[in-house]
Design a protein around this motif. Structure first.
Motif, PDB file in Angstrom:
ATOM      1  N   VAL A 148     -19.557  13.151   3.422  1.00 59.32           N
ATOM      2  CA  VAL A 148     -18.989  11.806   3.564  1.00 59.32           C
ATOM      3  C   VAL A 148     -17.823  11.834   4.553  1.00 59.32           C
ATOM      4  CG1 VAL A 148     -17.766   9.950   2.364  1.00 59.32           C
ATOM      5  CG2 VAL A 148     -19.719  11.068   1.270  1.00 59.32           C
ATOM      6  N   ILE A 149     -17.001  12.855   4.462  1.00 61.44           N
ATOM      7  CA  ILE A 149     -15.879  12.996   5.398  1.00 61.44           C
ATOM      8  C   ILE A 149     -16.398  13.170   6.820  1.00 61.44           C
ATOM      9  CG2 ILE A 149     -13.914  14.454   6.031  1.00 61.44           C
ATOM     10  CD1 ILE A 149     -13.616  15.124   3.049  1.00 61.44           C
ATOM     11  N   VAL A 150     -17.441  13.997   6.984  1.00 64.07           N
ATOM     12  CA  VAL A 150     -18.053  14.213   8.299  1.00 64.07           C
ATOM     13  C   VAL A 150     -18.570  12.896   8.870  1.00 64.07           C
ATOM     14  CG1 VAL A 150     -20.025  15.275   9.475  1.00 64.07           C
ATOM     15  CG2 VAL A 150     -18.620  16.642   7.929  1.00 64.07           C
ATOM     16  N   ALA A 151     -19.182  12.075   8.016  1.00 61.23           N
ATOM     17  CA  ALA A 151     -19.708  10.787   8.466  1.00 61.23           C
ATOM     18  C   ALA A 151     -18.592   9.911   9.033  1.00 61.23           C
ATOM     19  CB  ALA A 151     -20.414  10.072   7.318  1.00 61.23           C
ATOM     20  N   PHE A 152     -17.450   9.863   8.362  1.00 61.51           N
ATOM     21  CA  PHE A 152     -16.337   9.047   8.853  1.00 61.51           C
ATOM     22  C   PHE A 152     -15.765   9.606  10.153  1.00 61.51           C
ATOM     23  CE2 PHE A 152     -16.253   7.205   4.548  1.00 61.51           C
ATOM     24  CZ  PHE A 152     -16.075   5.866   4.874  1.00 61.51           C
ATOM     25  N   ILE A 153     -15.751  10.946  10.287  1.00 58.89           N
ATOM     26  CA  ILE A 153     -15.280  11.534  11.541  1.00 58.89           C
ATOM     27  C   ILE A 153     -16.238  11.186  12.674  1.00 58.89           C
ATOM     28  CG2 ILE A 153     -14.813  13.706  12.742  1.00 58.89           C
ATOM     29  CD1 ILE A 153     -13.898  14.885  10.092  1.00 58.89           C
ATOM     30  N   ALA A 154     -17.541  11.187  12.387  1.00 57.84           N
ATOM     31  CA  ALA A 154     -18.527  10.815  13.405  1.00 57.84           C
ATOM     32  C   ALA A 154     -18.339   9.348  13.813  1.00 57.84           C
ATOM     33  CB  ALA A 154     -19.940  11.046  12.882  1.00 57.84           C
ATOM     34  N   TRP A 155     -18.102   8.470  12.845  1.00 53.58           N
ATOM     35  CA  TRP A 155     -17.823   7.070  13.166  1.00 53.58           C
ATOM     36  C   TRP A 155     -16.543   6.939  13.987  1.00 53.58           C
ATOM     37  CZ3 TRP A 155     -19.619   5.671   7.662  1.00 53.58           C
ATOM     38  CH2 TRP A 155     -20.878   5.037   7.704  1.00 53.58           C
ATOM     39  N   TYR A 156     -15.551   7.735  13.651  1.00 51.76           N
ATOM     40  CA  TYR A 156     -14.284   7.728  14.398  1.00 51.76           C
ATOM     41  C   TYR A 156     -14.531   8.077  15.862  1.00 51.76           C
ATOM     42  CZ  TYR A 156      -9.638   9.437  15.841  1.00 51.76           C
ATOM     43  OH  TYR A 156      -8.460   9.664  16.515  1.00 51.76           O
ATOM     44  N   ASN A 157     -15.325   9.143  16.096  1.00 51.93           N
ATOM     45  CA  ASN A 157     -15.639   9.548  17.459  1.00 51.93           C
ATOM     46  C   ASN A 157     -16.461   8.486  18.176  1.00 51.93           C
ATOM     47  OD1 ASN A 157     -14.687  12.444  18.089  1.00 51.93           O
ATOM     48  ND2 ASN A 157     -15.534  12.656  16.035  1.00 51.93           N
ATOM     49  N   ALA A 158     -17.380   7.867  17.443  1.00 49.74           N
ATOM     50  CA  ALA A 158     -18.191   6.802  18.043  1.00 49.74           C
ATOM     51  C   ALA A 158     -17.306   5.626  18.466  1.00 49.74           C
ATOM     52  CB  ALA A 158     -19.268   6.337  17.063  1.00 49.74           C
ATOM     53  N   TYR A 159     -16.373   5.256  17.613  1.00 50.44           N
ATOM     54  CA  TYR A 159     -15.462   4.149  17.938  1.00 50.44           C
ATOM     55  C   TYR A 159     -14.638   4.479  19.179  1.00 50.44           C
ATOM     56  CZ  TYR A 159     -11.836   0.604  17.428  1.00 50.44           C
ATOM     57  OH  TYR A 159     -10.971  -0.444  17.661  1.00 50.44           O
ATOM     58  N   ALA A 160     -14.268   5.749  19.307  1.00 48.22           N
ATOM     59  CA  ALA A 160     -13.497   6.161  20.479  1.00 48.22           C
ATOM     60  C   ALA A 160     -14.274   5.955  21.765  1.00 48.22           C
ATOM     61  CB  ALA A 160     -13.109   7.635  20.342  1.00 48.22           C
ATOM     62  N   GLY A 161     -15.600   6.053  21.676  1.00 51.44           N
ATOM     63  CA  GLY A 161     -16.419   5.863  22.859  1.00 51.44           C
ATOM     64  C   GLY A 161     -16.731   4.415  23.155  1.00 51.44           C
ATOM     65  N   VAL A 162     -16.442   3.511  22.232  1.00 55.66           N
ATOM     66  CA  VAL A 162     -16.742   2.083  22.408  1.00 55.66           C
ATOM     67  C   VAL A 162     -15.480   1.279  22.706  1.00 55.66           C
ATOM     68  CG1 VAL A 162     -17.622   0.003  21.274  1.00 55.66           C
ATOM     69  CG2 VAL A 162     -18.782   2.190  20.936  1.00 55.66           C
ATOM     70  N   ALA A 163     -14.407   1.574  21.993  1.00 60.37           N
ATOM     71  CA  ALA A 163     -13.173   0.802  22.122  1.00 60.37           C
ATOM     72  C   ALA A 163     -12.493   1.068  23.462  1.00 60.37           C
ATOM     73  CB  ALA A 163     -12.225   1.131  20.974  1.00 60.37           C
ATOM     74  N   ASN A 164     -12.073   0.033  24.125  1.00 60.13           N
ATOM     75  CA  ASN A 164     -11.321   0.167  25.365  1.00 60.13           C
ATOM     76  C   ASN A 164     -10.298  -0.964  25.463  1.00 60.13           C
ATOM     77  OD1 ASN A 164     -12.716  -2.167  26.438  1.00 60.13           O
ATOM     78  ND2 ASN A 164     -14.448  -0.805  26.903  1.00 60.13           N
TER      79      ASN A 164
END
Length: 256
Positions: A220-236
């Motif tokens: 579950v923690i890994v999933a949130f870290i993956a979402w965090y990284n994904a958000y980093a690639g979308v947010a600008n």
């Protein structure tokens, strides 16, 4: 600052110097050749792009496929991990099969192939491989493939799945070694995922419910870290008030 042909350079070993890296007075821009790049765009060692090394933005006219692959991985991992952790008393993992085949599997595989087109070897390897993982995981539980049903002994089946998970743990540890010069979020994603696979594998091999639950919680923690990284690639700056900033891991230079 310079770019070198290898990592065994020193100040006195100037013959290995390829070129000087020129930066703007405020340090926000870097000049490579006759082109100008934003410093933040050059720091590609970040989960938002799944590129663990210094790289200029791709010249191809493609969108960044990494957030798609990361989100596909994150959501599928999140659901299965909650079940492995025993959340809300759910024990049947059949609900994950659809996600594993279509989102975590097929969509993530597509993202990996697009990373290949963008010349990102690491991203292509990681996303395509985990897309294959999810599709193969789904195949184990689909009766049409006759994989689980071919085992008459449930202990033998658990041991086989344990070998399968341990193999994925080894593969993920290999990828982790390639992220040790990147950022905290990027490194944490692969390191904790490797530990998750290891715990789940031990849980199957040793028939340990505690290891399986621990693997679920960590997943579950890994999933949130993956979402965090994904958000980093979308947010600008153009679309979000909340942006993610990389925490660079310390890099130790090798010297002969």
């Amino acid at each position: 600052m310079g770019l070198y042909a290898d990592d065994t350079h020193s100040d006195s070993n100037s013959e290995n110097l390829i070129s000087k890296v020129v930066t703007s007075s405020d340090g926000n821009y870097v000049y490579l050749g006759n082109k100008k790049f934003a410093r933040d765009d050059l720091i590609q060692a970040f989960g938002g792009t799944l590129n663990p090394g210094l790289a200029t933005p791709s010249a191809h006219k493609f969108a960044n496929p990494a957030p798609l692959g990361l989100c596909a991985f994150a959501l599928t991992t999140f659901v299965l991990s909650l079940i492995n952790a025993g959340a809300m008393g759910v024990k049947n993992d059949s609900i994950v099969v659809g996600l594993a085949i279509f989102y975590g599997g097929f969509v993530q595989l597509l993202a990996g192939m697009w990373e290949m087109a963008l010349e990102n070897t690491f991203g292509a390897l990681a996303l395509s491989s985990y897309g294959g993982f999810w599709m193969s995981f789904g195949a184990i539980t689909i009766p049409w493939f006759n994989i689980a049903a071919s085992y008459e002994d449930p202990v033998e089946l658990n041991n086989g799945i344990g070998f399968y998970l341990i193999g994925w743990s080894i593969f993920t540890f290999m990828l982790t070694l390639c992220t040790m010069k990147s950022t905290l979020a990027f490194f944490s994603l692969f390191f904790l995922l490797a530990i998750t696979f290891l715990l789940l594998g031990i849980g199957k091999l040793g028939d340990s419910h505690g290891c399986t639950v621990a693997g679920g919680v960590l997943g579950v923690i890994v999933a949130f870290i993956a979402w965090y990284n994904a958000y980093a690639g979308v947010a600008n700056r153009q679309n979000a008030y909340v942006r993610v900033h990389a925490v660079q891991l310390p890099v130790l230079e090798s010297r002969n």
